[in-house]
Scaffold this active site. Structure first.
Site, PDB file in Angstrom:
ATOM      1  N   TYR A 189      68.034  87.887 210.300  1.00 58.15           N
ATOM      2  CA  TYR A 189      68.470  89.280 210.374  1.00 58.15           C
ATOM      3  C   TYR A 189      67.310  90.222 210.083  1.00 58.15           C
ATOM      4  O   TYR A 189      66.532  90.009 209.151  1.00 58.15           O
ATOM      5  CB  TYR A 189      69.563  89.547 209.341  1.00 58.15           C
ATOM      6  CG  TYR A 189      70.911  88.978 209.710  1.00 58.15           C
ATOM      7  CD1 TYR A 189      71.589  89.396 210.854  1.00 58.15           C
ATOM      8  CD2 TYR A 189      71.512  88.036 208.891  1.00 58.15           C
ATOM      9  CE1 TYR A 189      72.832  88.883 211.174  1.00 58.15           C
ATOM     10  CE2 TYR A 189      72.762  87.514 209.191  1.00 58.15           C
ATOM     11  CZ  TYR A 189      73.419  87.952 210.342  1.00 58.15           C
ATOM     12  OH  TYR A 189      74.634  87.432 210.645  1.00 58.15           O
ATOM     13  N   LYS A 229      80.852  83.481 177.192  1.00 57.15           N
ATOM     14  CA  LYS A 229      81.417  84.540 178.047  1.00 57.15           C
ATOM     15  C   LYS A 229      81.057  84.266 179.514  1.00 57.15           C
ATOM     16  O   LYS A 229      80.204  83.430 179.808  1.00 57.15           O
ATOM     17  CB  LYS A 229      80.890  85.898 177.594  1.00 57.15           C
ATOM     18  CG  LYS A 229      79.385  86.046 177.713  1.00 57.15           C
ATOM     19  CD  LYS A 229      78.878  87.254 176.944  1.00 57.15           C
ATOM     20  CE  LYS A 229      77.364  87.355 177.062  1.00 57.15           C
ATOM     21  NZ  LYS A 229      76.807  88.365 176.155  1.00 57.15           N
TER      22      LYS A 229
HETATM   23  C1  LIG Z   1      75.800  87.620 175.432  1.00 59.14           C
HETATM   24  C2  LIG Z   1      75.584  87.789 173.989  1.00 59.14           C
HETATM   25  C3  LIG Z   1      74.794  86.888 173.270  1.00 59.14           C
HETATM   26  C4  LIG Z   1      74.023  85.774 173.922  1.00 59.14           C
HETATM   27  O1  LIG Z   1      72.815  86.268 174.442  1.00 59.14           O
HETATM   28  P1  LIG Z   1      71.761  85.280 175.131  1.00 59.14           P
HETATM   29  O2  LIG Z   1      70.616  86.162 175.487  1.00 59.14           O
HETATM   30  O3  LIG Z   1      72.431  84.730 176.354  1.00 59.14           O
HETATM   31  O4  LIG Z   1      71.451  84.233 174.142  1.00 59.14           O
HETATM   32  C5  LIG Z   1      74.700  87.047 171.910  1.00 59.14           C
HETATM   33  N1  LIG Z   1      75.347  88.052 171.275  1.00 59.14           N
HETATM   34  C6  LIG Z   1      76.102  88.940 171.940  1.00 59.14           C
HETATM   35  C7  LIG Z   1      76.767  90.034 171.192  1.00 59.14           C
HETATM   36  C8  LIG Z   1      76.238  88.853 173.313  1.00 59.14           C
HETATM   37  O5  LIG Z   1      76.992  89.741 173.961  1.00 59.14           O
END
Ligand SMILES: *Cc1c(COP(=O)(O)O)cnc(C)c1O
Length: 367
Positions: free
Chosen positions: A264, A35
């Site tokens: 800044y 994702k």
């Molecule tokens: C994002 C996600 C993962 C992966 O989690 P990590 O901590 O990056 O390994 C696994 N399962 C679900 C349902 C997620 O949304």
């Protein structure tokens, strides 16, 4: 020469990290979570490194389409399920599997029995259960009825056996055993609901590297694929290799007097006569603007402290103790010399956020 900032993505590192994760739970199906454009690395860019994964998981159908066009033929799972009926049709068309995490989603699925019956693609449904995280997932009290309804639907429509899934709230905690909700408790709550013949999908990265006995028959690594730590230990302690290097260079050096201020808001005060290196990287490149003074920056083999507020296109570093620093000196913001997690922790965030925030304007190369 163009502006010197560049990100380098290493599909080989991802391939190595997958091998390592698979060795932690050799019996499990490995679903690589890609994702957020593969956590900022570029989904299609890293595809070669993902070949050893058994399936991919993400959220949006356009990315599924891109993966299918790129030739990915193994399963793809929609982690938040289908958002409406049109998505359900498209999910079938693109041969997806998907999560059902809410009673309304289950109802919508059951309402499409005729479509599922006639479809050539037979999706595997991942029924998500709320075992204590209290984010997504069916309430435990409804899971018995839901599994019976889904099992019936699967049987009538010729779908593969569904999967029972949950997500751990504290697999990354330093004091896991004393967390308000432990991995073991969540595991047992799910196990009590498991119909015979169904597989479990449980472990995120943290569960795989810390508590692999509770990782389940399917695992869902995300951050560890990319070589950052899920916690609590450093990525290196788990043997993970960084898949993103963010490099740049010094573009100017200012010699300032004791008592002068930098940047800044004049946040940083020179307590001595100082050399300040100006680095071509700012928050518009994805560097955290809230980074405080002292955050480490690698410059030409030395770790030097950030000095003053990060601006849109530049950041400033106190290189007084490294007087050879000059325009053109190589800089690493994160990568093999400086773990992204170190920069993240010093900036009050996590590696996930920094990787995902790499900005569009940063040129990306492959290594
Ligand atoms: C994002 C996600 C993962 C992966 O989690 P990590 O901590 O990056 O390994 C696994 N399962 C679900 C349902 C997620 O949304």
């Amino acid at each position: 020469m163009p502006r010197p900032i560049q990100a380098t993505i290493r599909p080989d590192a991802i391939a190595n990290n997958i091998r390592l994760l698979k060795s932690r739970c050799p019996q499990s199906h490995c679903m690589a979570v890609v994702k957020a454009n593969a956590y900022g690395h570029g989904l299609l860019r890293v595809l070669k490194g993902l070949e050893a994964a058994d399936s991919l998981a993400l959220l949006e159908l356009p990315s599924v389409e891109a993966l299918r066009h790129a030739g990915w033929a193994k399963p793809i799972v929609l982690l938040e399920g289908c958002f409406d009926d049109q998505e359900l049709h498209l999910a079938l068309q693109w041969q997806c599997d998907w999560v059902v995490h809410h009673p309304a989603q289950l109802e919508a699925l059951v309402g499409h029995e005729a479509l599922l019956l006639s479809s050539t693609h037979k999706p595997r449904i991942h029924l998500k259960v709320n075992t204590g995280m209290n984010r997504l997932g069916l309430p435990l009290s409804t899971v018995g009825a839901a599994t019976r309804a889904l099992a019936g639907l699967a049987k009538r429509c010729g779908l593969p056996n569904p999967v029972l899934m949950t997500h751990y709230a504290n697999a990354d905690a330093p004091n896991r055993e004393r967390a308000p909700v432990t991995v073991q408790q969540q595991f047992e709550r799910l196990q009590n609901m498991l119909p015979t013949g169904w597989q479990t999908s449980l472990g995120n990265s943290a569960a795989i590297v810390n508590t692999s006995q509770y990782a389940g028959e399917m695992v869902r690594p995300g951050i560890a694929l990319y070589g950052a730590t899920p916690g609590p230990l450093a990525a290196q302690a788990y043997g993970l290799q960084p898949a993103m290097l963010l490099n740049s260079a010094v573009i100017a050096v200012q010699a300032i007097k004791k008592g002068q201020w930098v940047g800044y808001g004049s946040r940083w005060l020179a307590g001595r006569d100082s050399l300040i290196a100006i680095v071509a990287c700012g928050y518009a490149d994805g560097y955290p603007r809230h980074a405080p003074d002292g955050v480490p920056v690698w410059i030409d083999g030395h770790i030097m402290p950030l000095a003053g507020r990060v601006s849109m296109d530049m950041l400033t570093v106190d290189v007084t103790d490294h007087p050879n620093c000059k325009p053109g000196s190589p800089v690493q913001l994160w990568g093999e010399h400086l773990p992204v997690d170190v920069v993240a922790t010093a900036s009050g965030t996590i590696g996930y956020e920094l990787l995902c925030a790499l900005s569009q304007r940063v040129p990306v190369g492959l290594a």
